[in-house]
Design a protein around this motif. Structure first.
Motif, short mmCIF file in Angstrom:
data_model
loop_
_atom_site.label_atom_id
_atom_site.label_comp_id
_atom_site.label_asym_id
_atom_site.label_seq_id
_atom_site.Cartn_x
_atom_site.Cartn_y
_atom_site.Cartn_z
N ASP A 65 50.37 60.14 48.45
CA ASP A 65 50.24 60.68 47.10
C ASP A 65 50.50 59.60 46.05
OD1 ASP A 65 53.03 60.54 46.42
OD2 ASP A 65 53.37 62.51 47.29
N GLU A 66 50.15 59.90 44.82
CA GLU A 66 50.20 58.94 43.73
C GLU A 66 51.60 58.36 43.52
OE1 GLU A 66 49.24 59.18 39.08
OE2 GLU A 66 47.59 59.84 40.37
N THR A 67 52.63 59.19 43.71
CA THR A 67 54.01 58.73 43.52
C THR A 67 54.35 57.60 44.49
OG1 THR A 67 54.63 60.95 42.83
CG2 THR A 67 56.42 59.47 43.44
N VAL A 68 53.97 57.76 45.73
CA VAL A 68 54.24 56.75 46.76
C VAL A 68 53.45 55.47 46.47
CG1 VAL A 68 54.02 56.24 49.23
CG2 VAL A 68 54.79 58.49 48.50
N LEU A 69 52.20 55.64 46.04
CA LEU A 69 51.38 54.47 45.71
C LEU A 69 51.96 53.73 44.52
CD1 LEU A 69 47.81 55.99 46.13
CD2 LEU A 69 49.02 54.50 47.74
N LYS A 70 52.43 54.46 43.52
CA LYS A 70 53.03 53.85 42.33
C LYS A 70 54.24 52.99 42.70
CE LYS A 70 51.44 54.98 38.24
NZ LYS A 70 50.78 53.98 37.44
N GLN A 71 55.03 53.45 43.67
CA GLN A 71 56.22 52.69 44.09
C GLN A 71 55.84 51.34 44.70
OE1 GLN A 71 58.16 55.51 46.68
NE2 GLN A 71 59.12 56.60 44.98
N SER A 83 39.67 50.96 40.27
CA SER A 83 40.82 51.60 40.91
C SER A 83 41.78 52.15 39.86
CB SER A 83 41.55 50.61 41.83
OG SER A 83 42.60 51.26 42.51
N LEU A 84 42.03 51.38 38.82
CA LEU A 84 42.91 51.85 37.75
C LEU A 84 42.37 53.12 37.10
CD1 LEU A 84 44.06 48.60 35.93
CD2 LEU A 84 45.54 50.34 36.92
N ALA A 85 41.08 53.16 36.87
CA ALA A 85 40.48 54.33 36.22
C ALA A 85 40.51 55.57 37.12
CB ALA A 85 39.03 54.01 35.84
N GLN A 86 40.34 55.36 38.41
CA GLN A 86 40.27 56.49 39.34
C GLN A 86 41.62 56.94 39.88
OE1 GLN A 86 37.29 58.13 40.06
NE2 GLN A 86 36.58 56.82 38.40
N THR A 87 42.53 55.98 40.08
CA THR A 87 43.78 56.31 40.78
C THR A 87 45.04 55.93 40.01
OG1 THR A 87 43.96 54.17 41.91
CG2 THR A 87 42.63 55.87 42.99
N ALA A 88 44.89 55.26 38.88
CA ALA A 88 46.03 54.76 38.11
C ALA A 88 46.86 53.73 38.90
CB ALA A 88 46.92 55.90 37.62
N THR A 89 46.23 53.13 39.90
CA THR A 89 46.86 52.09 40.73
C THR A 89 45.97 50.84 40.65
OG1 THR A 89 47.71 53.77 42.24
CG2 THR A 89 47.62 51.54 43.08
N PRO A 90 46.55 49.65 40.44
CA PRO A 90 45.74 48.43 40.32
C PRO A 90 44.85 48.17 41.54
CG PRO A 90 48.01 47.98 39.72
CD PRO A 90 47.97 49.38 40.27
N SER A 91 45.32 48.52 42.71
CA SER A 91 44.53 48.34 43.93
C SER A 91 44.94 49.43 44.92
CB SER A 91 44.76 46.97 44.56
OG SER A 91 44.12 46.92 45.81
N LEU A 92 44.07 50.43 45.07
CA LEU A 92 44.37 51.53 46.00
C LEU A 92 44.61 51.00 47.40
CD1 LEU A 92 44.56 54.50 46.84
CD2 LEU A 92 42.08 54.49 47.07
N ALA A 99 52.55 50.76 51.03
CA ALA A 99 53.31 52.00 51.16
C ALA A 99 53.30 52.50 52.60
CB ALA A 99 52.76 53.06 50.21
N GLY A 100 52.15 52.39 53.25
CA GLY A 100 52.04 52.84 54.63
C GLY A 100 52.89 52.02 55.59
N ALA A 101 53.05 50.74 55.30
CA ALA A 101 53.84 49.86 56.17
C ALA A 101 55.33 49.93 55.86
CB ALA A 101 53.34 48.42 56.05
N GLY A 102 55.69 50.59 54.78
CA GLY A 102 57.10 50.82 54.49
C GLY A 102 57.74 49.83 53.54
N GLU A 103 58.95 50.17 53.16
CA GLU A 103 59.72 49.36 52.22
C GLU A 103 59.92 47.96 52.80
OE1 GLU A 103 64.11 49.68 50.34
OE2 GLU A 103 63.00 51.56 50.52
N GLY A 104 59.75 46.97 51.95
CA GLY A 104 59.94 45.59 52.39
C GLY A 104 58.72 44.99 53.09
#
Length: 128
Positions: A65-71, A83-92, A99-104
């Motif tokens: 979700d968008e919250t996880v991507l934003k982090q 990507s910014l226009a569609q997802t508000a993320t610089p690079s989906l 985010a999928g690979a985890g913190e760090g």
């Protein structure tokens, strides 16, 4: 763990998404079999090419979700106006991989574009 973050134009085939994944793996100097999961954003949840590719490769497709991507966005390297226009993320694809690979986790391949699809690769911090 190595996660492939994926994005694509609507209707992009699984074969074209696979070509982006293969190009990213080639750039990283790894085999496709090294990838342990696929990830994308909520906006691509029902994208047939991504779903078909996950089934074909027998890999989980994490829909984030968008919250996880934003982090993860502070660790992305490229900026796509689309990507910014569609997802508000610089690079989906980069945010999804990180985010999928985890913190760090760290990007091992920044967003790569091929045949209407994008792919980025991230490695979890505990990957050996």
């Amino acid at each position: 763990m190595i996660v492939a973050g994926l994005g694509c134009r609507k209707g992009t085939s699984a074969e074209n998404v696979l070509s982006a994944l293969d190009a990213a793996c080639s750039q990283a100097g790894i085999s496709r079999e090294s990838v342990t999961a696929l990830a994308t954003g909520e906006i691509k949840r029902d994208e047939p090419g991504l779903l078909e590719l996950a089934g074909k490769l027998v890999l989980p497709l994490h829909v984030l979700d968008e919250t996880v991507l934003k982090q993860a966005e502070g660790r992305t390297k490229t900026v796509s106006k689309h990507s910014l226009a569609q997802t508000a993320t610089p690079s989906l694809s980069e945010a999804a991989a990180l985010a999928g690979a985890g913190e760090g986790s760290e990007l091992i391949v920044a967003r790569l574009i091929a045949n209407g699809a994008t792919c980025a690769l991230a490695r979890s911090k505990d990957h050996r």
